[in-house]
Design a protein around this motif. Structure first.
Motif, PDB file in Angstrom:
ATOM      1  N   SER A  91      13.768 -60.368 -45.712  1.00  0.00           N
ATOM      2  CA  SER A  91      12.466 -61.031 -45.696  1.00  0.00           C
ATOM      3  C   SER A  91      11.590 -60.321 -44.680  1.00  0.00           C
ATOM      4  CB  SER A  91      12.635 -62.503 -45.294  1.00  0.00           C
ATOM      5  OG  SER A  91      11.420 -63.029 -44.802  1.00  0.00           O
ATOM      6  N   ALA A  92      10.300 -60.331 -44.939  1.00  0.00           N
ATOM      7  CA  ALA A  92       9.371 -59.680 -44.008  1.00  0.00           C
ATOM      8  C   ALA A  92       9.122 -60.555 -42.786  1.00  0.00           C
ATOM      9  CB  ALA A  92       8.056 -59.375 -44.717  1.00  0.00           C
ATOM     10  N   THR A  93       9.543 -61.817 -42.832  1.00  0.00           N
ATOM     11  CA  THR A  93       9.176 -62.729 -41.740  1.00  0.00           C
ATOM     12  C   THR A  93      10.350 -63.309 -40.973  1.00  0.00           C
ATOM     13  OG1 THR A  93       9.077 -64.535 -43.331  1.00  0.00           O
ATOM     14  CG2 THR A  93       7.016 -63.388 -42.834  1.00  0.00           C
ATOM     15  N   GLN A  94      11.459 -63.616 -41.645  1.00  0.00           N
ATOM     16  CA  GLN A  94      12.570 -64.276 -40.940  1.00  0.00           C
ATOM     17  C   GLN A  94      13.892 -63.613 -41.307  1.00  0.00           C
ATOM     18  OE1 GLN A  94      11.965 -68.354 -42.354  1.00  0.00           O
ATOM     19  NE2 GLN A  94      11.420 -68.938 -40.273  1.00  0.00           N
ATOM     20  N   ASP A  95      14.821 -63.586 -40.345  1.00  0.00           N
ATOM     21  CA  ASP A  95      16.108 -62.984 -40.668  1.00  0.00           C
ATOM     22  C   ASP A  95      16.941 -63.957 -41.522  1.00  0.00           C
ATOM     23  OD1 ASP A  95      17.292 -64.830 -38.930  1.00  0.00           O
ATOM     24  OD2 ASP A  95      17.341 -63.430 -37.257  1.00  0.00           O
ATOM     25  N   ARG A 104      16.854 -68.212 -42.069  1.00  0.00           N
ATOM     26  CA  ARG A 104      16.515 -68.828 -43.364  1.00  0.00           C
ATOM     27  C   ARG A 104      17.653 -69.727 -43.858  1.00  0.00           C
ATOM     28  NH1 ARG A 104      15.539 -64.053 -46.905  1.00  0.00           N
ATOM     29  NH2 ARG A 104      16.435 -62.866 -45.196  1.00  0.00           N
TER      30      ARG A 104
END
Lengths: 143, 278
Positions: free
Chosen positions: B96-100, B104
């Motif tokens: 993901s570009a935002t969270q590992d 998630r």
């Protein structure tokens, strides 16, 4: 074995999924779209772009970066030839940021057109640069 | 290489007398390499029984998630080996570009949705982005690739010597264009990782009529899956991700439709408990 070996085995070179999806979206848009891959080579142009540029994708088997950047005789608002490096799509590829600008071009059909170009880079889900896209807007047709 | 189906259902577990032949548990497939390497594809409700069946002598298990929709992760908290001290558990999933991945997954594996936190697992848990180049996991070679399905989703290709296997559990390649195209696979989602495999496990959730009403939901019809299998040159096709509203007879019909469309490919409906040797 590298990440591309099984592509070569089957002679199937698949584009990144983000580029595939952008191409599919572009094929449904009325606004002209010019899509290049990570090397800057033409990957796709939609029907509206074909009309605006006076070329047909089926007739140009491929159009590498060095070719499309000089193919349309781009000129600036003063009517002077434009440096390749100042083309919005080239700036989007090189600087990895959006770029915009007006140009006058001569299409493959010999017709001169004034257009506005907005270009932006495409970064995939893994943070990789996968290509760039330019969208054109014809501001006036030169009779 | 052995491929064992522990859960073949899509979207929602659907236990009941009407689903006993194909099974009601959601996605979970075990791959066992010729050297004994064990990897698990997806952690749907089927992973609970798999966890109970795994040898206690195992020192490492890799769970490769295609995506984080509930039907693919719901069993994770019930995977007994996750609570075995000393066991290495490697969890792989789409980037993901935002969270590992850990962050998630913790959105589900934490209160109020789940009583136990992921950090309370007794095993030695490691998280990784799905590999986009081939990597070795024991004696197996594994590679992932992003494919068309809502939200970040990957498919996997597994190789053991000359045997190849691809797992595209949730996939809507028809969104990327005509699957009957004659101009190759350059613009087809999933084409690379599925190219020429001995066994393709692929989403066949819908009949053509159902699919027409669910475009963009991320799944394939019988005819689309058949066309995709033909396009990539798969030798066998396992129809997977059965719709929770389909009883065994309905799945039989969809599998038969798929098989009729590609008589040159060995088509079968994936059944819970079944093992395929490659």
């Amino acid at each position: 074995m590298t990440g591309t070996d099984f592509r070569l085995e089957a002679d199937m070179a698949q584009e990144p999924i983000e580029l595939i999806l952008f191409r599919q979206l572009s094929s449904s848009l009325a606004i002209p779209v010019f899509l290049v891959d990570a090397n800057g080579d033409l990957a796709y142009l939609n029907e509206a772009a074909e009309q605006l540029l006076g070329v047909r994708l089926d007739e140009i088997d491929e159009m590498p970066f060095a070719e499309w950047t000089t193919a349309f005789t781009a000129r600036n608002e003063g009517g002077h030839g434009t440096d390749v490096d100042s083309l919005p799509l080239v700036r989007a590829i090189r600087d990895r940021r959006p770029a915009h600008g007006p140009l006058t071009i001569t299409g493959g059909d010999g017709v001169e057109r004034r257009i506005e170009i907005t270009a932006f880079p495409l970064e995939g889900g893994r943070g990789r640069f996968i290509g760039a896209v330019a969208m054109f807007w014809e501001t006036a047709a030169d009779a | 290489m052995k491929v064992t189906f522990w859960g073949t259902r899509g979207s929602l577990a659907s236990a009941g007398p009407e689903t006993v032949r194909y099974g009601g548990n959601t996605a979970c497939v075990q791959v066992t390499g010729s050297d004994g390497t064990c990897i698990v594809l997806d952690a749907g409700t089927g992973i609970r029984r798999l966890g109970a069946a795994l040898s206690r002598d195992l020192t490492r298990v890799d769970i490769l998630l295609t995506h984080l929709h509930m039907d693919h992760i719901q069993g994770l908290g019930f995977f007994d080996p996750l609570f075995r001290p000393g066991l290495e558990v490697h969890i792989w999933g789409p980037p993901s570009a935002t969270q590992d991945l850990r962050t998630r997954l913790s959105r589900y594996l934490s209160p109020p949705l789940f009583p136990i936190r992921l950090r309370d697992a007794d095993s030695d848990v490691h998280f990784h982005n799905a590999p986009d180049v081939p990597v070795s996991i024991g004696g197996l070679e594994v590679c992932g690739a992003e494919i068309v399905h809502p939200g970040p989703t990957v498919g996997y290709r597994v190789r053991d010597g000359a045997a190849t296997f691809a797992y595209l559990s949730d996939h809507e390649p028809a969104l990327t264009g005509d699957l009957d195209r004659r101009d190759g696979t350059r613009w087809t989602s999933g084409a690379d990782i599925a190219a020429g495999v001995d066994l393709l496990v692929h989403d066949v959730q819908y009949s053509p009529d159902e699919r027409a009403e669910r475009i963009g939901w991320g799944h394939s019809s019988s005819l689309e899956a058949a066309a995709f299998a033909r396009l990539v040159g798969a030798r066998r096709l396992a129809a997977f991700h059965h719709d929770p509203g389909h009883d065994d007879a309905a799945v039989d019909r969809i599998v038969a439709e798929t098989a009729a469309a590609v008589p040159e490919i060995g088509v079968f409906g994936a059944r819970e408990g079944e093992t395929v040797h490659l």
